[in-house]
Design a protein around this motif. Structure first.
Motif, PDB file in Angstrom:
ATOM      1  N   ALA A 155       0.831  -1.192   0.000  1.00  0.00           N
ATOM      2  CA  ALA A 155       0.000   0.000   0.000  1.00  0.00           C
ATOM      3  C   ALA A 155       0.869   1.247   0.000  1.00  0.00           C
ATOM      4  O   ALA A 155       1.948   1.275   0.602  1.00  0.00           O
ATOM      5  CB  ALA A 155      -0.918   0.009   1.211  1.00  0.00           C
ATOM      6  N   ILE A 156       0.395   2.274  -0.678  1.00  0.00           N
ATOM      7  CA  ILE A 156       1.002   3.599  -0.606  1.00  0.00           C
ATOM      8  C   ILE A 156      -0.076   4.580  -0.174  1.00  0.00           C
ATOM      9  O   ILE A 156      -1.276   4.303  -0.309  1.00  0.00           O
ATOM     10  CB  ILE A 156       1.612   4.032  -1.953  1.00  0.00           C
ATOM     11  N   THR A 157       0.335   5.698   0.364  1.00  0.00           N
ATOM     12  CA  THR A 157      -0.615   6.712   0.813  1.00  0.00           C
ATOM     13  C   THR A 157      -0.572   7.906  -0.125  1.00  0.00           C
ATOM     14  O   THR A 157       0.498   8.459  -0.378  1.00  0.00           O
ATOM     15  CB  THR A 157      -0.297   7.167   2.247  1.00  0.00           C
ATOM     16  N   ARG A 158      -1.734   8.260  -0.654  1.00  0.00           N
ATOM     17  CA  ARG A 158      -1.885   9.431  -1.517  1.00  0.00           C
ATOM     18  C   ARG A 158      -3.107  10.207  -1.040  1.00  0.00           C
ATOM     19  O   ARG A 158      -4.207   9.660  -0.968  1.00  0.00           O
ATOM     20  CB  ARG A 158      -2.071   9.023  -2.986  1.00  0.00           C
ATOM     21  N   ASP A 159      -2.921  11.475  -0.701  1.00  0.00           N
ATOM     22  CA  ASP A 159      -4.031  12.316  -0.248  1.00  0.00           C
ATOM     23  C   ASP A 159      -4.749  11.673   0.936  1.00  0.00           C
ATOM     24  O   ASP A 159      -5.997  11.626   0.987  1.00  0.00           O
ATOM     25  CB  ASP A 159      -5.017  12.578  -1.391  1.00  0.00           C
ATOM     26  N   ASP A 160      -3.966  11.161   1.856  1.00  0.00           N
ATOM     27  CA  ASP A 160      -4.490  10.544   3.086  1.00  0.00           C
ATOM     28  C   ASP A 160      -5.323   9.303   2.819  1.00  0.00           C
ATOM     29  O   ASP A 160      -6.124   8.891   3.664  1.00  0.00           O
ATOM     30  CB  ASP A 160      -5.328  11.550   3.893  1.00  0.00           C
ATOM     31  N   LYS A 161      -5.150   8.695   1.683  1.00  0.00           N
ATOM     32  CA  LYS A 161      -5.868   7.464   1.361  1.00  0.00           C
ATOM     33  C   LYS A 161      -4.881   6.351   1.027  1.00  0.00           C
ATOM     34  O   LYS A 161      -3.821   6.604   0.455  1.00  0.00           O
ATOM     35  CB  LYS A 161      -6.811   7.674   0.168  1.00  0.00           C
ATOM     36  N   GLU A 162      -5.239   5.122   1.407  1.00  0.00           N
ATOM     37  CA  GLU A 162      -4.420   3.954   1.080  1.00  0.00           C
ATOM     38  C   GLU A 162      -4.757   3.484  -0.334  1.00  0.00           C
ATOM     39  O   GLU A 162      -5.940   3.376  -0.697  1.00  0.00           O
ATOM     40  CB  GLU A 162      -4.699   2.822   2.073  1.00  0.00           C
ATOM     41  N   HIS A 163      -3.725   3.228  -1.113  1.00  0.00           N
ATOM     42  CA  HIS A 163      -3.908   2.719  -2.470  1.00  0.00           C
ATOM     43  C   HIS A 163      -3.073   1.462  -2.643  1.00  0.00           C
ATOM     44  O   HIS A 163      -1.963   1.354  -2.113  1.00  0.00           O
ATOM     45  CB  HIS A 163      -3.485   3.760  -3.506  1.00  0.00           C
ATOM     46  N   LEU A 164      -3.602   0.533  -3.391  1.00  0.00           N
ATOM     47  CA  LEU A 164      -2.931  -0.737  -3.636  1.00  0.00           C
ATOM     48  C   LEU A 164      -2.030  -0.638  -4.866  1.00  0.00           C
ATOM     49  O   LEU A 164      -2.456  -0.188  -5.934  1.00  0.00           O
ATOM     50  CB  LEU A 164      -3.969  -1.847  -3.848  1.00  0.00           C
ATOM     51  N   VAL A 165      -0.780  -1.092  -4.692  1.00  0.00           N
ATOM     52  CA  VAL A 165       0.173  -1.178  -5.809  1.00  0.00           C
ATOM     53  C   VAL A 165       0.604  -2.631  -5.955  1.00  0.00           C
ATOM     54  O   VAL A 165       0.890  -3.299  -4.958  1.00  0.00           O
ATOM     55  CB  VAL A 165       1.412  -0.288  -5.566  1.00  0.00           C
ATOM     56  N   VAL A 166       0.631  -3.107  -7.191  1.00  0.00           N
ATOM     57  CA  VAL A 166       1.077  -4.467  -7.471  1.00  0.00           C
ATOM     58  C   VAL A 166       2.232  -4.400  -8.467  1.00  0.00           C
ATOM     59  O   VAL A 166       2.098  -3.812  -9.545  1.00  0.00           O
ATOM     60  CB  VAL A 166      -0.057  -5.330  -8.051  1.00  0.00           C
TER      61      VAL A 166
END
Length: 612
Positions: free
Chosen positions: A512-523
């Motif tokens: 996971a990475i954080t962008r704009d205070d949100k968790e996003h999934l990276v594969v």
């Protein structure tokens, strides 16, 4: 809620070893069965065989121990960087005999390995390095790296015939004084693989090594005389504690070959199991996949795996699909799925924490509701809902205790609830070298509300108990929290791995990475060198990964990054270093797979390819 093993040690009492350290075990073996083969090394991975008896091992180790005693004080750290083989085993027992502290390490070949070697050498303040004679020409370069790290140890170079050349010399008498045998220093420093951070030196006492060997010996059973086989690196806990030291403790012959010979041709492992009628071996999940992907049907005809009764599977998540594929392919060679022993352990516990108890049974598995699991609850999967298959890692080691604990409140959790795995008993290490706070945090945990219930080792792993068996769900640091749900990266990686044949086995990392205070999934997925995918093909792979993960987990990846082979950072034991991969991604340092001309005969974007 704590759980202790239900396995009785009665069957092993008659064969129990009561010595207090591994050298004493070897001396007893050398006195009782001097001419029995302790180790058999396949120098070319196949038919170039050399044996080492218990007497030879004991005497050769004693000669080197005398030399070490003349140079080193009790507890001095000796970095052992020999290649896998009989010289490695001999040097290890020589360090034990001398009263020094053994520090196994990956051989310093390649820039990454040299950096790790220098870091370990500096951290433990090694006074001596035992290395291959071939490294003499590199000693100036290595010393420069060591000096930069703030340490300058001595060197002892071991050529291939180093020990054989001394076989005619007298065997020295060694006084086993209390200061050396039971001093306030570790018998061994096991540096962790660093899958979730920088490697740490785990301090293992002589009693830790004996305890781990004992519980493994009990789990294996003594009804038959075992023959073992290993290709695992001896500088990692599974290869060292789970193979080399165990075989000496239990008194069975261990057949060895190098990791390189296995990776070059996985058939060599199964041929060795067949040729030497091996009853016990170790095979991490990726090794089973590699055998299935590379061994042909014709090659199976020459194998006999019917003697294999114990195949320990650990070091990485055990996948049901892998076990099924391996059993289906090699069943006609006599392999039985009852041989599988899914197990769980880590360096901080010396090695073994839990494993399958019933040697005649199939490993237990559960099909769980994916949504409930994401919320930390264990519920059977419905026919109309997404399911996650989880394999049992068996019952806790004999005379040890396991607890599942809420990692925030430190309260014990009941069976069927996911929490952090805690462990206590004689196999738990003494702490981390030079890291007082980390040692206190990890090795001295107590259940909330009961100051007497501890100290426990906090493993950092998540799991749950069901019917006194342990099921692993992931690592705390790797869990991806999305919309209040816990997503386990190994499950996401397995889905991505299976969705397209151009993706390399064990070549996926999810984080996971954080962008704009949100968790996003990276594969991140590595593409096989042999794939030769054009730009459209690569887009199709990205789409396949995104679609498969969205369908299975209800989460669309923010980014699918396709990369060339060897992009994803791995530990020296082959585990994906997700945190390091995330850091490289954030820094823009991950390479991208480049489009390559598609094969002329290929008109379909789905290209069936052999796995590397």
């Amino acid at each position: 809620m704590t759980s202790s093993s239900s396995i009785s040690a009665v069957a092993s009492v008659a064969a129990a070893v009561h010595e207090q350290d591994m050298d004493a075990v070897l001396r007893r073996r050398a006195a009782a069965t001097p001419d029995e083969v302790a180790m058999r090394f396949l120098r070319n991975g196949e038919d170039d065989v050399v044996d080492l008896t218990y007497r030879q091992l004991d005497q050769r180790a004693a000669r080197l121990a005398r030399q070490l005693r003349q140079q080193l004080a009790p507890g001095a750290r000796v970095l052992l960087v020999l290649e896998p083989g009989l010289n490695y085993v001999t040097a290890l027992f020589a360090i034990f005999k001398s009263g020094a502290t053994a520090v196994p390490s990956f051989p310093p070949v390649g820039s990454r390995a040299v950096g790790r070697f220098a870091g370990i050498c500096h951290d433990c303040q090694a006074q001596l390095v035992i290395a291959e004679g071939s490294l003499r020409t590199s000693v100036d370069r290595l010393n420069a790296a060591l000096s930069a790290a703030g340490n300058a140890p001595g060197w002892l170079f071991i050529d291939s015939d180093y020990f054989e050349a001394q076989d005619g010399q007298p065997v020295p008498e060694i006084a086993y004084d209390k200061a050396r045998q039971a001093g306030d220093f570790p018998a061994l420093l096991q540096y962790t693989s660093g899958s979730t951070g920088n490697p740490k030196g785990v301090m293992l006492s002589a009693a830790n090594l004996i305890s781990n060997s004992r519980v493994l010996d009990i789990r294996m059973g003594t009804a038959q005389k075992h023959v073992g086989f290993t290709w695992l690196p001896p500088y990692h806990d599974m290869g060292l504690m789970g193979a080399l030291l165990l075989s000496v403790y239990s008194g069975f012959m261990l057949v060895m070959m190098t990791p390189a010979h296995f990776v070059q041709r996985p058939l060599r492992w199964l041929k060795g199991l067949s040729t030497y009628q091996v009853t016990s071996s170790v095979g991490p999940n990726f090794a089973l996949d590699l055998c299935v992907d590379t061994i042909t049907e014709e090659e199976i005809d020459g194998l006999d795996l019917s003697n294999l009764k114990l195949l320990f599977c650990g070091a990485e998540p055990v996948r049901q699909g892998t076990l099924d594929r391996f059993a289906e392919k090699f069943g006609r060679a006599g392999f039985s799925s009852t041989a599988y022993v899914p197990c769980y352990g880590l360096a901080e516990a010396t090695l073994f924490i839990s494993g399958k108890a019933d040697r005649e049974a199939l490993p237990h598995r559960l099909f769980l509701d994916q949504q409930s699991l994401a919320n930390g609850l264990i519920r059977p999967a419905r026919l109309d809902a997404a399911a996650t298959a989880i394999i049992s890692c068996g019952t806790v080691a004999t005379d040890h205790v396991m607890a599942i604990v809420d990692p925030e409140t430190l309260e014990a959790l009941p069976p069927g609830v996911v929490g952090e795995i805690w462990f206590k008993g004689a196999s738990v290490a003494q702490g981390y070298l030079n890291q007082v706070q980390a040692s206190d945090d990890v090795f001295h945990a107590f259940i909330a509300g009961d100051p007497t219930d501890g100290p426990y080792l906090r493993t950092g792993d998540l799991g749950f108990m069901m019917d006194d068996e342990l099921y692993i769900t992931g690592r705390i640091k790797d869990v991806i929290i999305f919309a209040g749900r816990n997503l386990y990266p190994q499950d996401i990686e397995a889905v991505a791995q299976a969705c397209h044949p151009a993706i390399r086995t064990n070549g996926v990392a999810a984080f996971a990475i954080t962008r704009d205070d949100k968790e996003h999934l990276v594969v991140v997925a590595e593409i096989l060198r042999s794939a030769k995918l054009n730009a459209e093909d690569l887009e199709n792979v990205e789409d396949a990964i995104a679609a498969a993960i969205t369908l299975s987990h209800g989460v669309a990846p923010h980014t699918v990054h396709l990369a060339p082979v060897s992009t994803i950072p791995l530990t020296t034991s082959g585990k994906v270093r997700r945190s390091a991969c995330r850091d490289a991604f954030e820094a823009g340092a991950l390479a991208l797979a480049k489009p390559r001309p598609a094969p002329a005969a290929a008109n379909d974007s789905t290209i069936l390819l052999p796995q590397e």
